[in-house]
Motif scaffolding. Sequence first.
Motif, PDB file in Angstrom:
ATOM      1  N   HIS A  25      54.757  42.107  41.240  1.00 40.06           N
ATOM      2  CA  HIS A  25      53.953  41.016  41.772  1.00 40.06           C
ATOM      3  C   HIS A  25      54.352  39.689  41.143  1.00 40.06           C
ATOM      4  O   HIS A  25      54.944  39.630  40.066  1.00 40.06           O
ATOM      5  CB  HIS A  25      52.467  41.256  41.486  1.00 40.06           C
ATOM      6  CG  HIS A  25      51.850  42.354  42.300  1.00 40.06           C
ATOM      7  ND1 HIS A  25      52.081  42.508  43.652  1.00 40.06           N
ATOM      8  CD2 HIS A  25      50.972  43.341  41.957  1.00 40.06           C
ATOM      9  CE1 HIS A  25      51.382  43.542  44.099  1.00 40.06           C
ATOM     10  NE2 HIS A  25      50.705  44.066  43.087  1.00 40.06           N
TER      11      HIS A  25
ATOM     12  N   SER B 141      45.107  41.592  49.106  1.00 37.12           N
ATOM     13  CA  SER B 141      44.134  40.641  48.597  1.00 37.12           C
ATOM     14  C   SER B 141      42.766  41.021  49.140  1.00 37.12           C
ATOM     15  O   SER B 141      42.660  41.743  50.150  1.00 37.12           O
ATOM     16  CB  SER B 141      44.517  39.222  49.033  1.00 37.12           C
ATOM     17  OG  SER B 141      43.654  38.256  48.471  1.00 37.12           O
TER      18      SER B 141
ATOM     19  N   SER C  19      42.392  36.823  46.155  1.00 41.65           N
ATOM     20  CA  SER C  19      42.047  37.481  44.895  1.00 41.65           C
ATOM     21  C   SER C  19      43.310  37.674  44.059  1.00 41.65           C
ATOM     22  O   SER C  19      44.410  37.294  44.461  1.00 41.65           O
ATOM     23  CB  SER C  19      41.370  38.831  45.161  1.00 41.65           C
ATOM     24  OG  SER C  19      42.229  39.688  45.894  1.00 41.65           O
ATOM     25  N   HIS C  20      43.149  38.268  42.876  1.00 45.86           N
ATOM     26  CA  HIS C  20      44.260  38.633  41.985  1.00 45.86           C
ATOM     27  C   HIS C  20      45.102  37.436  41.537  1.00 45.86           C
ATOM     28  O   HIS C  20      46.225  37.621  41.061  1.00 45.86           O
ATOM     29  CB  HIS C  20      45.182  39.665  42.648  1.00 45.86           C
ATOM     30  CG  HIS C  20      44.493  40.842  43.264  1.00 45.86           C
ATOM     31  ND1 HIS C  20      43.385  41.445  42.704  1.00 45.86           N
ATOM     32  CD2 HIS C  20      44.741  41.517  44.417  1.00 45.86           C
ATOM     33  CE1 HIS C  20      42.996  42.457  43.473  1.00 45.86           C
ATOM     34  NE2 HIS C  20      43.791  42.516  44.518  1.00 45.86           N
TER      35      HIS C  20
ATOM     36  N   TRP D 233      46.500  35.294  43.547  1.00 48.78           N
ATOM     37  CA  TRP D 233      47.569  35.030  44.518  1.00 48.78           C
ATOM     38  C   TRP D 233      47.493  33.616  45.101  1.00 48.78           C
ATOM     39  O   TRP D 233      48.477  33.119  45.658  1.00 48.78           O
ATOM     40  CB  TRP D 233      47.530  36.019  45.668  1.00 48.78           C
ATOM     41  CG  TRP D 233      47.630  37.475  45.377  1.00 48.78           C
ATOM     42  CD1 TRP D 233      47.183  38.488  46.186  1.00 48.78           C
ATOM     43  CD2 TRP D 233      48.220  38.147  44.245  1.00 48.78           C
ATOM     44  NE1 TRP D 233      47.438  39.717  45.630  1.00 48.78           N
ATOM     45  CE2 TRP D 233      48.071  39.534  44.441  1.00 48.78           C
ATOM     46  CE3 TRP D 233      48.837  37.695  43.083  1.00 48.78           C
ATOM     47  CZ2 TRP D 233      48.525  40.477  43.520  1.00 48.78           C
ATOM     48  CZ3 TRP D 233      49.280  38.636  42.156  1.00 48.78           C
ATOM     49  CH2 TRP D 233      49.126  39.997  42.382  1.00 48.78           C
TER      50      TRP D 233
ATOM     51  N   ASP E 283      42.835  44.594  50.756  1.00 50.55           N
ATOM     52  CA  ASP E 283      42.330  45.233  49.553  1.00 50.55           C
ATOM     53  C   ASP E 283      40.810  45.143  49.553  1.00 50.55           C
ATOM     54  O   ASP E 283      40.225  44.277  50.210  1.00 50.55           O
ATOM     55  CB  ASP E 283      42.893  44.521  48.320  1.00 50.55           C
ATOM     56  CG  ASP E 283      42.871  45.382  47.060  1.00 50.55           C
ATOM     57  OD1 ASP E 283      42.281  46.488  47.102  1.00 50.55           O
ATOM     58  OD2 ASP E 283      43.437  44.949  46.044  1.00 50.55           O
TER      59      ASP E 283
ATOM     60  N   GLU F 133      38.916  44.171  41.326  1.00 51.95           N
ATOM     61  CA  GLU F 133      39.877  43.681  40.345  1.00 51.95           C
ATOM     62  C   GLU F 133      40.044  44.760  39.281  1.00 51.95           C
ATOM     63  O   GLU F 133      39.284  45.745  39.245  1.00 51.95           O
ATOM     64  CB  GLU F 133      39.397  42.373  39.717  1.00 51.95           C
ATOM     65  CG  GLU F 133      39.336  41.184  40.674  1.00 51.95           C
ATOM     66  CD  GLU F 133      40.695  40.568  40.973  1.00 51.95           C
ATOM     67  OE1 GLU F 133      41.711  41.039  40.429  1.00 51.95           O
ATOM     68  OE2 GLU F 133      40.729  39.604  41.767  1.00 51.95           O
TER      69      GLU F 133
END
Length: 400
Positions: A35, A64, A92-93, A95, A127, A131
């Motif tokens: 990633h 995401s 999210s994450h 990104w 997703d 998290e």
Amino acid sequence: MATDIKDTVHAVEAAAVMGLLPARPRLLALGEPTHGEDTLLDLRNELFQQLVEQEGYRTITIESDCMMGLVVDDYVTSGTGTLDEVMTRGFSHGWGTSAANRELVRWMRDYNDGRPAAEQLRFAGFDGPLEITGAASPRQSLIALHGYLAAQVDADLLPCTAEILDRLLGADDRWTRPDAMMDPARSVGQSAEAKELRLLADDLVALLDAQTPRLLTATSRGDWDRARLYGRTATGLLRYHFWMADTSPARMTWLVSLRDRMMADNLLALAERGPTLVHAHNAHLQRDQSSMRMGGQPLEWWSAGALVSAHLGEEYAFLATALGTLRHHGVDTPPPDTLEGLLYALPEDRYVVDAPRLTAAVGDTLPTPHVSPYFGYFPLDPAHLAGYDGIVFIKDVPES
């Protein structure tokens, strides 16, 4: 060997990719082995633009949060919000900090501007609202589902009021404690309130299904699709929280399985909409069983790609991505006896390999598995070659 492999190589272009596949897929999955590298996302963007212009694709979905992805979709379809807001609230994450993701959203908005809804591009996260540190509260999805139904069906059919849901949900920080990921005793997932919410969520989803003919007449298909997403997310989160509170040896296997199950359910719903490009880590898209060790415990489960492939057959296609070097993370030229080493020996900087023909060229002696010195990069497993429709290879990945 390198001469035989040369015959399997094509440019990373939509026409060449489609030529590798036995059938036109509803879901074309493009994996990545690590990633956070915009080089990989730039390639994804280029391929998506070609699929839009040459193959009639209209949707892209990435790894995401599916609920946050609605913010991005509203922006690219109707211009709701600003690009800066969308990049902050729609991913999210982490990104949203990616320049390549920003360029994707900007291009999609520009493409859609002035086009009728039927011709517009769509964005989705697939997703769950999950998290590494834990899972979101089911409040947003559960209240949204209830609100959609309350506006359209007889109140007597609803299993509860919004006030009852609010009382049972309580404060959101009860659900999102980071320490609950490693300590089941800190989770509220098996409390009396959580168990009642699971039953109510199930009844709300059943009501949504039972009222489908009426709802499709009274509301738009898009609103109904979103309500289904709310239902999948609410029930998925409540199930995930239940297993976060579990103390059995199966706890972690359940959690990793449920995440990929939520991903798969979202992907299958997107497949109903039309041809979709899927982008996520190779491990979530592979057809083979997934495995890892966590806290010394071996875990095995089926990835989203394996689940979707079981449902769609040849209408699911998977291109795994492999890398040569990632020098800013200490990944240097791969050994020549590895799969990445064989591909690195070819002169091209990036290309897509016909995986079935590569398997035939390799023969019975599989390449040696490549061991990465960087924990965030996962080389391809040569034993999984038969599960790939193609391999996208990028020789050298510079720092983003």
